[in-house]
Design a protein around this motif. Sequence first.
Motif, PDB file in Angstrom:
ATOM      1  N   ARG A 274       0.812  -1.216   0.000  1.00  0.00           N
ATOM      2  CA  ARG A 274       0.000   0.000   0.000  1.00  0.00           C
ATOM      3  C   ARG A 274       0.845   1.265   0.000  1.00  0.00           C
ATOM      4  NH1 ARG A 274      -2.459  -3.848   3.063  1.00  0.00           N
ATOM      5  NH2 ARG A 274      -4.697  -4.200   2.795  1.00  0.00           N
TER       6      ARG A 274
ATOM      7  N   ASP B 152      -0.975   1.548  -6.973  1.00  0.00           N
ATOM      8  CA  ASP B 152      -2.322   1.207  -6.517  1.00  0.00           C
ATOM      9  C   ASP B 152      -3.213   0.832  -7.692  1.00  0.00           C
ATOM     10  OD1 ASP B 152      -1.686   1.594  -3.885  1.00  0.00           O
ATOM     11  OD2 ASP B 152      -2.404   3.663  -3.819  1.00  0.00           O
ATOM     12  N   VAL B 153      -3.066   1.567  -8.795  1.00  0.00           N
ATOM     13  CA  VAL B 153      -3.847   1.250  -9.996  1.00  0.00           C
ATOM     14  C   VAL B 153      -3.495  -0.139 -10.493  1.00  0.00           C
ATOM     15  CG1 VAL B 153      -4.265   1.881 -12.407  1.00  0.00           C
ATOM     16  CG2 VAL B 153      -4.088   3.673 -10.661  1.00  0.00           C
TER      17      VAL B 153
ATOM     18  N   ARG C  99      -2.195  -2.584  -8.726  1.00  0.00           N
ATOM     19  CA  ARG C  99      -2.578  -3.585  -7.728  1.00  0.00           C
ATOM     20  C   ARG C  99      -4.050  -3.962  -7.840  1.00  0.00           C
ATOM     21  NH1 ARG C  99      -3.652  -2.832  -2.268  1.00  0.00           N
ATOM     22  NH2 ARG C  99      -3.153  -0.641  -2.478  1.00  0.00           N
ATOM     23  N   ARG C 100      -4.880  -3.027  -8.306  1.00  0.00           N
ATOM     24  CA  ARG C 100      -6.312  -3.300  -8.433  1.00  0.00           C
ATOM     25  C   ARG C 100      -6.654  -4.095  -9.697  1.00  0.00           C
ATOM     26  NH1 ARG C 100      -6.714   2.002  -6.092  1.00  0.00           N
ATOM     27  NH2 ARG C 100      -6.809   2.976  -8.155  1.00  0.00           N
ATOM     28  N   ARG C 101      -5.671  -4.276 -10.595  1.00  0.00           N
ATOM     29  CA  ARG C 101      -5.908  -5.060 -11.814  1.00  0.00           C
ATOM     30  C   ARG C 101      -5.540  -6.512 -11.527  1.00  0.00           C
ATOM     31  NH1 ARG C 101      -3.464  -2.002 -16.923  1.00  0.00           N
ATOM     32  NH2 ARG C 101      -4.734  -3.627 -17.910  1.00  0.00           N
ATOM     33  N   ALA C 102      -6.537  -7.269 -11.098  1.00  0.00           N
ATOM     34  CA  ALA C 102      -6.285  -8.615 -10.567  1.00  0.00           C
ATOM     35  C   ALA C 102      -5.612  -9.522 -11.591  1.00  0.00           C
ATOM     36  CB  ALA C 102      -7.601  -9.225 -10.096  1.00  0.00           C
TER      37      ALA C 102
ATOM     38  N   MET D 132      -1.955  -8.484 -12.092  1.00  0.00           N
ATOM     39  CA  MET D 132      -1.157  -8.776 -10.908  1.00  0.00           C
ATOM     40  C   MET D 132      -0.927 -10.273 -10.734  1.00  0.00           C
ATOM     41  SD  MET D 132       0.207  -6.361  -9.332  1.00  0.00           S
ATOM     42  CE  MET D 132       0.694  -7.380  -7.952  1.00  0.00           C
TER      43      MET D 132
ATOM     44  N   ARG E 105       2.823 -11.402 -10.342  1.00  0.00           N
ATOM     45  CA  ARG E 105       3.152 -11.628  -8.925  1.00  0.00           C
ATOM     46  C   ARG E 105       4.552 -12.199  -8.706  1.00  0.00           C
ATOM     47  NH1 ARG E 105      -0.460 -10.862  -5.336  1.00  0.00           N
ATOM     48  NH2 ARG E 105      -2.162 -11.191  -6.822  1.00  0.00           N
TER      49      ARG E 105
END
Length: 412
Positions: free
Chosen positions: A85, A92-93, A95-98, A101, A105
């Motif tokens: 975070r 953050d943008v 990280r929200r794209r599952a 990511m 990972r």
Amino acid sequence: MYPMLKPALRRAWRGRNTVQFGVTPAHAVALGPVDIATGSFLELLDGTRGLPLLHEEAHALGLSEHHVRLLLDRLTEAGLLDDPRAAGPEADVLRRRAEVMSRQRPDVASLSVVRPEPGGGLRRMAARREMRVQVRGAGRVGASVASVLSGAGVGRVEVLDGGRAELWDVARGGLPPAAVGERRDVAAGRLVRRSAPGPGPRSRAGGTGPPGDLSGPGRRGSRAEPGTVAPRADRGVDRAGSGGEPPLSLIVVAPRDGLAVYAPPVDTAAPWIASGTPHLYAGVIEATGVVGPLVLPGGTGCAGCLELRRADRDPQWPRMLAQWRSGRRGAVPACDLALATAVAGLTAAHALAFLDGDLPATTGSRWEAALPLLDWRSEPVGPHVDCSCGAAGAADRDRASTRAQPQDTMAG
């Protein structure tokens, strides 16, 4: 802050009071002494708790607030603490794209190991998406390099090459059999887009720029010190970008003719030297793989320096080189598939290290490995005083500046 111990580093107890994070000597860190309560508290650092809740649970374990602060500081200084975070709004943008990511990972985990600050891995991955790299060559090496860079998160990867793909251009991780007969640049662009973990970032002009869109034009590497030619995303041939695209961060020179890597033409590199664009050579000639040098214009030896140094060692070199360049070439150059794949992987790794802000071992140096033994050896490519790139003069000025600095003295 939601601190977590970096999950990429495996943990093991060295004894009753010491915990080791990491397996290999390059990244392993030992922490001690650690009592039972502190060991239990370490298990709570999984990124799901903020600092207030951590302090509450530490109090229940009998640990003081001061002890917790000192422990967190030690973990942070040792590069063992992460906090996705804390990586910034761009991260953050991402990280929200599952879906993206999930693909990235393992790369983010690797970056977290070499980036000590909390959120450093995700921050660097987000930065990669804003970079633009050009790969010159779509053969067995170049196409594979472009595919790896795109898959590793570089947002814009362009591939330049001429002609149409032949059967011998096909390689696992490179151009597929279906590309035979297509224009090499078009086939490579499709490969790059297919390799990308998701759609490319928006261009500065407000449009979209998918990776590869060709419609428009054992130790970590050292950090760049102040005053040196450092890896920067704003070094490029077109410094303002074209069509809203960001400027070039790096050019990877991977021509299908390995001679153009082993003895790179000086004229070809002249515009990159003039514009200050970093470029990295890679390829296979006969049965030898070549990676490097990574040229930082004005700071390290370039193609011209390499040619002059060879002529100094071997006066007949220019005569032979002229014959090789002008003579009749065989229809299919020797390029072992396994060797080409190894060269492509090493090249992409060095390129990514540079893009992430480090100076890899190919900076001002060339790595070679010949079949069948594949013993990788490095050779420095130092600046030459007679080369017009100016790197030799910059090196002399740096040495003079170092000599002029006052030396520390110790009182006896």
